[in-house]
Scaffold this motif. Structure first.
Motif, PDB file in Angstrom:
ATOM      1  N   GLU A   1      -8.252  -0.227  -1.877  1.00 19.50           N
ATOM      2  CA  GLU A   1      -7.243   0.880  -1.353  1.00 19.50           C
ATOM      3  C   GLU A   1      -5.968   1.057  -1.927  1.00 19.50           C
ATOM      4  O   GLU A   1      -5.446   2.074  -1.989  1.00 19.50           O
ATOM      5  N   SER A   2      -5.448  -0.247  -2.031  1.00 12.75           N
ATOM      6  CA  SER A   2      -3.999  -0.319  -2.938  1.00 12.75           C
ATOM      7  C   SER A   2      -3.907  -0.229  -3.918  1.00 12.75           C
ATOM      8  O   SER A   2      -2.865   0.018  -4.724  1.00 12.75           O
TER       9      SER A   2
ATOM     10  N   MET B   1       0.890  -1.158  -0.091  1.00 14.87           N
ATOM     11  CA  MET B   1       0.076  -0.275  -0.235  1.00 14.87           C
ATOM     12  C   MET B   1       0.886   1.309  -0.067  1.00 14.87           C
ATOM     13  O   MET B   1       0.307   2.428  -0.164  1.00 14.87           O
TER      14      MET B   1
END
Length: 383
Positions: free
Chosen positions: A351-352, A321
């Motif tokens: 999210e990543s 991330m």
């Protein structure tokens, strides 16, 4: 699959017979041990074929039962590969002794004198872009046998056995290699220095994923792609499933890790919908049948995973991330995984900003459950 009854005896020098129902069979004592397996739910099958080798090995392996009259699938697989020497042997050079009686163990449990030997199998033109296929825990390079031909069309695919697994070296813990996650990172770096000079695509399955990401973090310039197959990514994944955790238990772990059926067949089939065939099971059992060193290694890595997996998963999440992470990363997930929950995986990928590919009918060992689709996914990403 037949149920297997196992009998192991300590020093005994006479022939004895053991009776099951109305049948009586002789047990032939070999050195210090004897072993036999009988199918108890198939009346026409006297002995369960475990494809044990003739030799009792280092004194801790299981031997006997019914030997195969034909070349073993394990032998055929081994003959397709080669040994690659990489990573210096640690320790003092003292010969390994068994942890129970303190007796010197045979060669299969001893480390090499200089560099460890890794079993590797290749497919495809060496001039093509390289793909390294990395098996999970506990498994073997054999799990990619049906993926290799798919990738060989346009790539140079290489699969290998980790130290302690398959046909690679299995030094006794404490004698050159302790099976810690840190040691595995260092050993993998040494192997990559031998196997790949160009930019590579790394494909890793399951619980060895955090080890590969730790390596990749320091060698991003060497990587073209990273493909993670059912990796442990969430806090819940830091606890080993019971099928693996039992190998880390005191005494019980040592016993179970020496059982070729429990250490191979039962582990593989407990992780998903995979139904193992007898000829496939023979290959996975072979390390545990030919030497006790495979069981000791399984016990050691289970303890290491139980101790350090949580920290390594946290580091892997942080690395993947991080805005400094530049490697194209794809997560391929078999949704029928019985060990690792899918909860949180979609959120992590969102999210990543890493691509997520789901395989609805595959379990934890996706390359076994759905090898053709996995091979095509890897080929598309790596092209």
């Amino acid at each position: 699959m037949a149920n297997c009854l196992t009998f192991v005896a300590f020093p005994c020098f006479k022939h004895r017979s053991l009776t099951f129902g109305s049948s009586s069979r002789p047990l032939y004592v070999k050195k210090d041990f004897f072993f036999t397996c009988k199918a108890i739910n198939e009346p026409n099958e006297d002995y369960y074929l475990v494809d044990a080798p003739t030799s009792v090995g280092d004194g801790f392996s299981f031997s006997g039962g019914k030997y195969s009259d034909e070349p073993s699938p394990a032998d055929e697989w081994f003959n397709q590969g080669k040994m690659v020497k990489a990573h210096p042997v640690g320790g003092t050079g003292e010969k390994a002794k068994d942890p129970i009686f303190g007796l010197q163990m045979a060669g299969s449990s001893q480390a090499s004198t200089d560099l460890f030997r890794w079993f590797c199998i290749e497919s495809g033109n060496p001039d093509n872009p390289p793909i390294i296929l990395i098996h999970g825990f506990p498994s073997q390079a054999y799990s990619y046998r049906n993926v290799l031909p798919i990738l060989s069309k346009k790539h140079h695919a290489i699969a290998f056995d980790w130290l302690g697994f398959g046909f690679s070296d299995k030094p006794q813990p404490g004698y050159g290699f302790n099976y810690t996650m840190t040691e595995y990172v260092e050993a993998f770096e040494s192997l990559m220095d031998k196997l790949a000079t160009d930019k590579i695509t790394l494909v890793v399955q399951g619980y060895f994923s955090p080890i590969i990401v730790k390596y990749a973090e320091a060698h991003q310039d060497k990587l073209k792609n990273l493909i993670l197959l059912n990796p442990p990514l969430t806090a819940k994944h830091s606890t080993l499933p019971s099928a693996l955790a039992m190998f880390s238990n005191f005494l019980v772990g040592e016993i179970f890790s020496q059982d070729p059926i429990r250490a191979s067949d039962k582990v593989l089939t407990s992780s998903g919908p995979y139904s193992i065939k007898e000829e496939v099971a023979m290959v996975y059992r072979r390390p545990y049948l030919s030497s006790g060193s495979a069981g000791f290694a399984l016990n050691a890595i289970s303890r290491s995973m139980k101790k350090d997996l949580k920290v390594y998963i946290e580091d892997m999440r942080r690395t993947l991330m991080d805005e400094k992470w530049r490697v194209k990363t794809v997560i391929c997930w078999g949704q029928r995984d019985r060990w690792l929950s899918f909860d949180g995986i979609e959120d992590f990928c969102r999210e990543s900003k890493h691509q997520l590919i789901t395989l609805s009918m595959a379990g934890h060992h996706v390359q076994e459950d759905w090898s053709e689709e996995v091979g095509n996914v890897i080929a598309r990403v790596a092209t």
